[in-house]
Design a protein around this motif. Structure first.
Motif, PDB file in Angstrom:
ATOM      1  N   PHE A   5       0.840  -1.191   0.000  1.00 12.32           N
ATOM      2  CA  PHE A   5       0.000   0.000   0.000  1.00 12.32           C
ATOM      3  C   PHE A   5       0.875   1.241   0.000  1.00 12.32           C
ATOM      4  O   PHE A   5       2.032   1.204   0.403  1.00 12.32           O
ATOM      5  N   ARG A   6       0.295   2.301  -0.466  1.00 15.13           N
ATOM      6  CA  ARG A   6       1.023   3.569  -0.570  1.00 15.13           C
ATOM      7  C   ARG A   6       0.963   4.282   0.782  1.00 15.13           C
ATOM      8  O   ARG A   6      -0.105   4.691   1.229  1.00 15.13           O
ATOM      9  N   LEU A   7       2.126   4.426   1.411  1.00 12.54           N
ATOM     10  CA  LEU A   7       2.216   5.120   2.699  1.00 12.54           C
ATOM     11  C   LEU A   7       2.136   6.630   2.489  1.00 12.54           C
ATOM     12  O   LEU A   7       1.475   7.340   3.222  1.00 12.54           O
ATOM     13  N   ARG A   8       2.831   7.076   1.471  1.00 12.25           N
ATOM     14  CA  ARG A   8       2.767   8.468   1.018  1.00 12.25           C
ATOM     15  C   ARG A   8       3.115   8.471  -0.454  1.00 12.25           C
ATOM     16  O   ARG A   8       3.302   7.421  -1.042  1.00 12.25           O
ATOM     17  N   GLU A   9       3.215   9.631  -1.042  1.00 12.71           N
ATOM     18  CA  GLU A   9       3.332   9.730  -2.498  1.00 12.71           C
ATOM     19  C   GLU A   9       4.348   8.778  -3.120  1.00 12.71           C
ATOM     20  O   GLU A   9       4.104   8.177  -4.153  1.00 12.71           O
ATOM     21  N   ASP A  10       5.514   8.594  -2.502  1.00 15.25           N
ATOM     22  CA  ASP A  10       6.577   7.819  -3.129  1.00 15.25           C
ATOM     23  C   ASP A  10       7.137   6.695  -2.251  1.00 15.25           C
ATOM     24  O   ASP A  10       8.255   6.248  -2.445  1.00 15.25           O
ATOM     25  N   VAL A  11       6.351   6.237  -1.275  1.00 11.16           N
ATOM     26  CA  VAL A  11       6.775   5.139  -0.402  1.00 11.16           C
ATOM     27  C   VAL A  11       5.662   4.097  -0.350  1.00 11.16           C
ATOM     28  O   VAL A  11       4.521   4.410  -0.017  1.00 11.16           O
ATOM     29  N   TRP A  12       6.026   2.839  -0.713  1.00 12.54           N
ATOM     30  CA  TRP A  12       5.074   1.723  -0.681  1.00 12.54           C
ATOM     31  C   TRP A  12       5.531   0.723   0.365  1.00 12.54           C
ATOM     32  O   TRP A  12       6.725   0.430   0.481  1.00 12.54           O
ATOM     33  N   VAL A  30      10.461   1.123  -1.663  1.00 10.09           N
ATOM     34  CA  VAL A  30       9.525   0.009  -1.550  1.00 10.09           C
ATOM     35  C   VAL A  30      10.015  -0.874  -0.410  1.00 10.09           C
ATOM     36  O   VAL A  30      11.179  -1.293  -0.393  1.00 10.09           O
ATOM     37  N   ILE A  31       9.124  -1.150   0.544  1.00  8.43           N
ATOM     38  CA  ILE A  31       9.454  -1.971   1.705  1.00  8.43           C
ATOM     39  C   ILE A  31       8.570  -3.203   1.657  1.00  8.43           C
ATOM     40  O   ILE A  31       7.344  -3.101   1.590  1.00  8.43           O
ATOM     41  N   GLY A  32       9.197  -4.388   1.692  1.00  7.98           N
ATOM     42  CA  GLY A  32       8.484  -5.643   1.502  1.00  7.98           C
ATOM     43  C   GLY A  32       7.626  -6.078   2.679  1.00  7.98           C
ATOM     44  O   GLY A  32       7.638  -5.473   3.754  1.00  7.98           O
ATOM     45  N   GLU A  45      16.804   7.283  -0.930  1.00  7.50           N
ATOM     46  CA  GLU A  45      15.974   7.225  -2.127  1.00  7.50           C
ATOM     47  C   GLU A  45      16.341   6.029  -2.989  1.00  7.50           C
ATOM     48  O   GLU A  45      17.488   5.597  -3.024  1.00  7.50           O
ATOM     49  N   TYR A  46      15.337   5.492  -3.640  1.00  4.94           N
ATOM     50  CA  TYR A  46      15.428   4.311  -4.499  1.00  4.94           C
ATOM     51  C   TYR A  46      15.793   3.045  -3.733  1.00  4.94           C
ATOM     52  O   TYR A  46      16.374   2.126  -4.284  1.00  4.94           O
ATOM     53  N   ALA A  47      15.433   2.989  -2.452  1.00  6.44           N
ATOM     54  CA  ALA A  47      15.664   1.778  -1.655  1.00  6.44           C
ATOM     55  C   ALA A  47      14.572   0.759  -1.954  1.00  6.44           C
ATOM     56  O   ALA A  47      13.398   1.099  -2.053  1.00  6.44           O
ATOM     57  N   VAL A  48      14.983  -0.492  -2.105  1.00  9.63           N
ATOM     58  CA  VAL A  48      14.059  -1.601  -2.275  1.00  9.63           C
ATOM     59  C   VAL A  48      14.427  -2.637  -1.217  1.00  9.63           C
ATOM     60  O   VAL A  48      15.544  -3.154  -1.209  1.00  9.63           O
ATOM     61  N   VAL A  49      13.493  -2.921  -0.331  1.00  9.28           N
ATOM     62  CA  VAL A  49      13.728  -3.839   0.771  1.00  9.28           C
ATOM     63  C   VAL A  49      12.853  -5.065   0.555  1.00  9.28           C
ATOM     64  O   VAL A  49      11.628  -4.946   0.430  1.00  9.28           O
TER      65      VAL A  49
END
Length: 85
Positions: A5-12, A30-32, A45-49
């Motif tokens: 889900f979208r936590l804020r504009e650019d964080v899922w 994006v946080i898994g 920025e541009y972190a993918v977990v």
């Protein structure tokens, strides 16, 4: 589509993720599913977990040299580690 889900504009954020209010998350990120991000942890920025990752207090996951910062499923990053891409 980006999962979660979208936590804020650019964080899922994925299902069951636990983000401490004192963690710093700079989007886009994006946080898994089922991740735990502790107080003081920093996602650049541009972190993918990936799923089931634990970012401990004061851990840093940051972009380096223009590449995306990523952490694989079930990893754990503690405060003594800084993970560049």
């Amino acid at each position: 589509d980006i999962p979660g889900f979208r936590l804020r504009e650019d964080v899922w954020v994925g299902e069951g993720a636990d983000l401490h209010p004192e963690a710093k998350i700079v989007g886009p990120a994006v946080i898994g599913d089922n991740c735990r991000v502790e107080a003081g942890a920093h996602l650049g920025e541009y972190a993918v977990v990936g799923a089931n990752v634990r970012l401990r207090r004061d851990a840093v996951l940051a972009r380096y040299g223009g590449a995306m910062a990523a952490c694989a499923d079930s990893d754990s990053v503690d405060s003594q580690q800084s993970i560049p891409a």
